[in-house]
Write a protein that holds these residues in place. Structure first.
Motif, PDB file in Angstrom:
ATOM      1  N   ILE A  92      32.634  35.978  33.264  1.00  0.00           N
ATOM      2  CA  ILE A  92      32.797  34.845  34.166  1.00  0.00           C
ATOM      3  C   ILE A  92      33.593  35.317  35.381  1.00  0.00           C
ATOM      4  CG2 ILE A  92      33.771  32.532  34.442  1.00  0.00           C
ATOM      5  CD1 ILE A  92      33.573  32.238  31.364  1.00  0.00           C
ATOM      6  N   TRP A  93      33.003  35.150  36.570  1.00  0.00           N
ATOM      7  CA  TRP A  93      33.671  35.508  37.811  1.00  0.00           C
ATOM      8  C   TRP A  93      34.215  34.249  38.461  1.00  0.00           C
ATOM      9  CZ3 TRP A  93      29.481  38.152  36.071  1.00  0.00           C
ATOM     10  CH2 TRP A  93      29.530  39.542  36.090  1.00  0.00           C
ATOM     11  N   LEU A  94      35.492  34.294  38.835  1.00  0.00           N
ATOM     12  CA  LEU A  94      36.109  33.183  39.549  1.00  0.00           C
ATOM     13  C   LEU A  94      36.028  33.457  41.046  1.00  0.00           C
ATOM     14  CD1 LEU A  94      39.272  32.664  37.319  1.00  0.00           C
ATOM     15  CD2 LEU A  94      37.029  31.581  37.129  1.00  0.00           C
ATOM     16  N   LYS A  95      35.988  32.409  41.842  1.00  0.00           N
ATOM     17  CA  LYS A  95      35.859  32.553  43.293  1.00  0.00           C
ATOM     18  C   LYS A  95      36.974  33.394  43.896  1.00  0.00           C
ATOM     19  CE  LYS A  95      33.221  28.357  43.973  1.00  0.00           C
ATOM     20  NZ  LYS A  95      33.190  26.993  44.481  1.00  0.00           N
ATOM     21  N   SER A  96      38.151  33.344  43.315  1.00  0.00           N
ATOM     22  CA  SER A  96      39.306  34.049  43.875  1.00  0.00           C
ATOM     23  C   SER A  96      39.516  35.450  43.298  1.00  0.00           C
ATOM     24  CB  SER A  96      40.568  33.215  43.644  1.00  0.00           C
ATOM     25  OG  SER A  96      40.777  33.059  42.243  1.00  0.00           O
ATOM     26  N   GLU A  97      38.629  35.893  42.394  1.00  0.00           N
ATOM     27  CA  GLU A  97      38.821  37.177  41.722  1.00  0.00           C
ATOM     28  C   GLU A  97      37.577  38.056  41.848  1.00  0.00           C
ATOM     29  OE1 GLU A  97      41.725  37.979  40.104  1.00  0.00           O
ATOM     30  OE2 GLU A  97      42.567  36.019  40.595  1.00  0.00           O
ATOM     31  N   ASP A  98      37.787  39.368  41.934  1.00  0.00           N
ATOM     32  CA  ASP A  98      36.668  40.312  41.954  1.00  0.00           C
ATOM     33  C   ASP A  98      36.294  40.787  40.554  1.00  0.00           C
ATOM     34  OD1 ASP A  98      36.421  40.216  44.725  1.00  0.00           O
ATOM     35  OD2 ASP A  98      37.895  41.814  45.007  1.00  0.00           O
ATOM     36  N   THR A  99      37.276  40.817  39.664  1.00  0.00           N
ATOM     37  CA  THR A  99      37.063  41.283  38.296  1.00  0.00           C
ATOM     38  C   THR A  99      36.773  40.087  37.391  1.00  0.00           C
ATOM     39  OG1 THR A  99      38.645  43.070  38.700  1.00  0.00           O
ATOM     40  CG2 THR A  99      38.081  42.610  36.402  1.00  0.00           C
ATOM     41  N   PRO A 100      35.703  40.171  36.597  1.00  0.00           N
ATOM     42  CA  PRO A 100      35.359  39.022  35.745  1.00  0.00           C
ATOM     43  C   PRO A 100      36.260  38.898  34.520  1.00  0.00           C
ATOM     44  CG  PRO A 100      33.865  40.811  35.290  1.00  0.00           C
ATOM     45  CD  PRO A 100      34.740  41.261  36.447  1.00  0.00           C
ATOM     46  N   ILE A 101      36.308  37.701  33.995  1.00  0.00           N
ATOM     47  CA  ILE A 101      36.879  37.461  32.674  1.00  0.00           C
ATOM     48  C   ILE A 101      35.788  37.870  31.699  1.00  0.00           C
ATOM     49  CG2 ILE A 101      37.681  35.699  31.050  1.00  0.00           C
ATOM     50  CD1 ILE A 101      38.475  34.049  33.606  1.00  0.00           C
ATOM     51  N   SER A 102      36.119  38.697  30.731  1.00  0.00           N
ATOM     52  CA  SER A 102      35.104  39.226  29.820  1.00  0.00           C
ATOM     53  C   SER A 102      35.467  38.902  28.382  1.00  0.00           C
ATOM     54  CB  SER A 102      35.016  40.743  30.017  1.00  0.00           C
ATOM     55  OG  SER A 102      34.021  41.288  29.215  1.00  0.00           O
ATOM     56  N   LYS A 103      34.501  38.374  27.634  1.00  0.00           N
ATOM     57  CA  LYS A 103      34.713  38.025  26.226  1.00  0.00           C
ATOM     58  C   LYS A 103      33.590  38.608  25.388  1.00  0.00           C
ATOM     59  CE  LYS A 103      38.337  35.477  26.799  1.00  0.00           C
ATOM     60  NZ  LYS A 103      39.612  35.843  26.249  1.00  0.00           N
TER      61      LYS A 103
END
Length: 125
Positions: A92-103
């Motif tokens: 999941i990529w957030l608008k304010s982040e370049d690195t995704p949350i990964s599960k």
């Protein structure tokens, strides 16, 4: 089978009643839990307003609650061997982040498809 799935890292659906009692203190007025999934000690909670990711330490009592408004998700992906996943990863990529949350989702679980569909329903409105 629930314990076996948890050991392998598979997501299993959690009773909304149980989750509602535990997470009632952090929900706002009018917010309801629609679905919840557990992977080992981590929990994905889908409400009508946001996604709440809960990470519990395997050892200890520390708990991290990440609240993600659906409007702040710019994209998401499911990486697996195919539609019928055997071993899958959700990003999941957030608008304010370049690195995704990964599960990670372990072998044999099909709930990543349900999680992906719920994300789609909320984000692609």
């Amino acid at each position: 089978m629930g314990l076996f799935n948890a050991i392998l890292g598979n997501a299993s659906e959690v009773s909304i009643e149980n989750v509602s009692k535990e997470f009632e203190p952090i929900l706002i007025n009018g917010e309801i839990i629609e679905k919840a999934y557990k992977v080992i000690k981590d929990i994905f909670i889908f409400t009508n307003k946001r996604l709440i990711l809960v990470e519990k330490q395997l050892v200890g009592t520390k708990v991290d609650y990440m609240s993600i408004p659906y409007s702040s998700i710019k994209k998401f992906s499911k990486e697996s061997a195919g539609i019928l996943d055997m071993d899958a990863e959700l990003k999941i990529w957030l608008k304010s982040e370049d690195t995704p949350i990964s599960k990670q989702f372990g072998k044999g679980g099909n709930n990543i498809n349900e999680v992906y569909k719920i994300l789609s329903e909320h984000i692609l409105k």
